[in-house]
Motif scaffolding. Structure first.
Motif, PDB file in Angstrom:
ATOM      1  N   MET A  78      31.229  21.994  36.753  1.00  0.00           N
ATOM      2  CA  MET A  78      30.328  22.610  37.728  1.00  0.00           C
ATOM      3  C   MET A  78      29.330  23.503  37.016  1.00  0.00           C
ATOM      4  N   HIS A  79      28.226  23.738  37.688  1.00  0.00           N
ATOM      5  CA  HIS A  79      27.206  24.649  37.170  1.00  0.00           C
ATOM      6  C   HIS A  79      27.545  26.050  37.669  1.00  0.00           C
ATOM      7  N   VAL A  80      27.973  26.920  36.739  1.00  0.00           N
ATOM      8  CA  VAL A  80      28.432  28.259  37.109  1.00  0.00           C
ATOM      9  C   VAL A  80      27.619  29.293  36.342  1.00  0.00           C
ATOM     10  N   THR A  81      27.113  30.278  37.060  1.00  0.00           N
ATOM     11  CA  THR A  81      26.412  31.403  36.433  1.00  0.00           C
ATOM     12  C   THR A  81      27.063  32.706  36.877  1.00  0.00           C
ATOM     13  N   MET A  82      26.847  33.758  36.080  1.00  0.00           N
ATOM     14  CA  MET A  82      27.566  35.003  36.296  1.00  0.00           C
ATOM     15  C   MET A  82      26.707  36.133  36.853  1.00  0.00           C
ATOM     16  N   SER A  83      25.422  35.907  37.069  1.00  0.00           N
ATOM     17  CA  SER A  83      24.577  36.999  37.557  1.00  0.00           C
ATOM     18  C   SER A  83      25.010  37.456  38.944  1.00  0.00           C
ATOM     19  N   THR A  84      25.393  36.519  39.808  1.00  0.00           N
ATOM     20  CA  THR A  84      25.852  36.886  41.151  1.00  0.00           C
ATOM     21  C   THR A  84      27.192  37.602  41.091  1.00  0.00           C
ATOM     22  N   ALA A  85      28.071  37.184  40.194  1.00  0.00           N
ATOM     23  CA  ALA A  85      29.364  37.861  40.039  1.00  0.00           C
ATOM     24  C   ALA A  85      29.168  39.303  39.603  1.00  0.00           C
ATOM     25  N   ALA A  86      28.265  39.526  38.645  1.00  0.00           N
ATOM     26  CA  ALA A  86      27.968  40.891  38.210  1.00  0.00           C
ATOM     27  C   ALA A  86      27.350  41.697  39.341  1.00  0.00           C
ATOM     28  N   LEU A  87      26.529  41.050  40.138  1.00  0.00           N
ATOM     29  CA  LEU A  87      25.893  41.730  41.265  1.00  0.00           C
ATOM     30  C   LEU A  87      26.935  42.231  42.263  1.00  0.00           C
ATOM     31  N   PHE A  88      27.892  41.393  42.623  1.00  0.00           N
ATOM     32  CA  PHE A  88      28.938  41.800  43.560  1.00  0.00           C
ATOM     33  C   PHE A  88      29.813  42.904  42.961  1.00  0.00           C
ATOM     34  N   TRP A 116      32.038  43.991  51.352  1.00  0.00           N
ATOM     35  CA  TRP A 116      33.149  43.060  51.544  1.00  0.00           C
ATOM     36  C   TRP A 116      32.770  41.947  52.509  1.00  0.00           C
ATOM     37  N   GLY A 117      31.897  42.228  53.451  1.00  0.00           N
ATOM     38  CA  GLY A 117      31.419  41.182  54.361  1.00  0.00           C
ATOM     39  C   GLY A 117      30.579  40.146  53.630  1.00  0.00           C
ATOM     40  N   LEU A 118      29.682  40.616  52.748  1.00  0.00           N
ATOM     41  CA  LEU A 118      28.864  39.692  51.959  1.00  0.00           C
ATOM     42  C   LEU A 118      29.729  38.860  51.023  1.00  0.00           C
ATOM     43  N   LEU A 119      30.748  39.490  50.442  1.00  0.00           N
ATOM     44  CA  LEU A 119      31.651  38.747  49.562  1.00  0.00           C
ATOM     45  C   LEU A 119      32.397  37.665  50.328  1.00  0.00           C
ATOM     46  N   ALA A 120      32.879  37.989  51.514  1.00  0.00           N
ATOM     47  CA  ALA A 120      33.600  37.003  52.320  1.00  0.00           C
ATOM     48  C   ALA A 120      32.693  35.837  52.702  1.00  0.00           C
ATOM     49  N   ILE A 121      31.461  36.144  53.088  1.00  0.00           N
ATOM     50  CA  ILE A 121      30.519  35.083  53.463  1.00  0.00           C
ATOM     51  C   ILE A 121      30.209  34.191  52.268  1.00  0.00           C
ATOM     52  N   ALA A 122      29.945  34.809  51.115  1.00  0.00           N
ATOM     53  CA  ALA A 122      29.624  34.032  49.920  1.00  0.00           C
ATOM     54  C   ALA A 122      30.800  33.170  49.479  1.00  0.00           C
ATOM     55  N   THR A 123      32.017  33.712  49.569  1.00  0.00           N
ATOM     56  CA  THR A 123      33.204  32.959  49.160  1.00  0.00           C
ATOM     57  C   THR A 123      33.442  31.771  50.086  1.00  0.00           C
ATOM     58  N   LEU A 124      33.350  31.999  51.385  1.00  0.00           N
ATOM     59  CA  LEU A 124      33.535  30.908  52.340  1.00  0.00           C
ATOM     60  C   LEU A 124      32.459  29.847  52.174  1.00  0.00           C
ATOM     61  N   PHE A 125      31.246  30.271  51.907  1.00  0.00           N
ATOM     62  CA  PHE A 125      30.152  29.321  51.696  1.00  0.00           C
ATOM     63  C   PHE A 125      30.399  28.469  50.454  1.00  0.00           C
ATOM     64  N   ASN A 126      30.876  29.097  49.377  1.00  0.00           N
ATOM     65  CA  ASN A 126      31.161  28.349  48.154  1.00  0.00           C
ATOM     66  C   ASN A 126      32.290  27.347  48.353  1.00  0.00           C
ATOM     67  N   TYR A 127      33.339  27.751  49.053  1.00  0.00           N
ATOM     68  CA  TYR A 127      34.443  26.823  49.323  1.00  0.00           C
ATOM     69  C   TYR A 127      33.979  25.677  50.215  1.00  0.00           C
ATOM     70  N   ALA A 128      33.127  25.985  51.189  1.00  0.00           N
ATOM     71  CA  ALA A 128      32.622  24.930  52.070  1.00  0.00           C
ATOM     72  C   ALA A 128      31.769  23.926  51.304  1.00  0.00           C
ATOM     73  N   GLN A 129      31.058  24.399  50.284  1.00  0.00           N
ATOM     74  CA  GLN A 129      30.228  23.518  49.473  1.00  0.00           C
ATOM     75  C   GLN A 129      31.020  22.834  48.355  1.00  0.00           C
ATOM     76  N   GLY A 130      32.311  23.138  48.269  1.00  0.00           N
ATOM     77  CA  GLY A 130      33.131  22.554  47.213  1.00  0.00           C
ATOM     78  C   GLY A 130      32.916  23.206  45.863  1.00  0.00           C
ATOM     79  N   ASP A 131      32.281  24.380  45.851  1.00  0.00           N
ATOM     80  CA  ASP A 131      31.984  25.086  44.603  1.00  0.00           C
ATOM     81  C   ASP A 131      33.077  26.116  44.325  1.00  0.00           C
ATOM     82  N   THR A 132      34.295  25.623  44.140  1.00  0.00           N
ATOM     83  CA  THR A 132      35.440  26.506  43.972  1.00  0.00           C
ATOM     84  C   THR A 132      35.358  27.310  42.688  1.00  0.00           C
ATOM     85  N   ALA A 133      34.866  26.714  41.619  1.00  0.00           N
ATOM     86  CA  ALA A 133      34.784  27.414  40.338  1.00  0.00           C
ATOM     87  C   ALA A 133      33.861  28.621  40.439  1.00  0.00           C
ATOM     88  N   PHE A 134      32.776  28.483  41.193  1.00  0.00           N
ATOM     89  CA  PHE A 134      31.858  29.602  41.345  1.00  0.00           C
ATOM     90  C   PHE A 134      32.490  30.704  42.185  1.00  0.00           C
TER      91      PHE A 134
END
Length: 199
Positions: A78-88, A116-134
């Protein structure tokens, strides 16, 4: 094959978006920069340069390594970047430092619910897109940052239901770092008479 060991670090400077330059990617980049500027300026003044840079790079390394191990274990790419992880991670620390702030949006909103709301939304969105690694790349440094804030800076957790967990984290961290509440040694200062030399 090469392990590309530098990628967890260099991925901090990449954005998780499409490869082409478009209005969407530019808006994505602009929102990241704006949030980093808003949150980072206050954190830099509170934490200092060295702690700020350490946390930025360590979150990228932790997120990149965890996502790499996940992809290696399940044999996926998968294509994974860390800028969003650092942002959260920085949003989390900011919400812990400034828990008394209230945003007056359509409804009053505390920073903890925003982050925590933004994190939950982003996590659910990633799982829905199949982007589990991200999702793992975002959650693992977020968890590290939370524990780091409790142990090193002695910050209070945002939720009462996590009080027991917070207490165990501090006890666990006490085995590795010295407590910030230990008594300091102060030198007694005296006033001397320049004529007699006596205190």
């Amino acid at each position: 094959s090469s392990l590309y060991l530098w990628q967890p670090l260099t991925s901090l400077f990449l954005l998780h978006t499409s490869y082409d330059i478009s209005i969407t990617s530019l808006m994505h980049l602009s929102s990241h920069l704006m949030i980093f500027w808003f949150v980072g300026s206050s954190l830099l003044a509170r934490m200092g340069t060295h702690a700020f840079l350490f946390l930025y790079f360590i979150t990228g390394i932790i997120g990149g390594t965890s996502s790499y191990l996940f992809m290696e274990y399940f044999d996926i790419t998968m294509h994974v970047t860390m800028s969003t992880a650092a942002l959260f991670s920085f949003l989390l620390i900011w919400s812990l430092f400034f828990q008394e702030i209230t945003f007056f949006l359509p409804i009053p909103l505390n920073p903890k619910w925003l982050v925590w709301g933004l994190l939950a939304i982003a996590t659910l969105f990633n799982y829905a897109q199949g982007d589990t690694a991200f999702a793992i790349a975002t959650l693992s440094p977020f968890f590290f940052t939370y524990c780091y804030s409790l142990i090193i800076w002695g910050l209070e957790g945002p939720f009462e239901r996590l009080t027991t967990f917070d207490r165990y984290v501090r006890k666990f961290g006490a085995f590795f770092v010295r407590s910030n509440t230990t008594s300091e040694t102060f030198t007694e200062h005296k006033i001397y008479d320049i004529h007699t030399g006596k205190a």
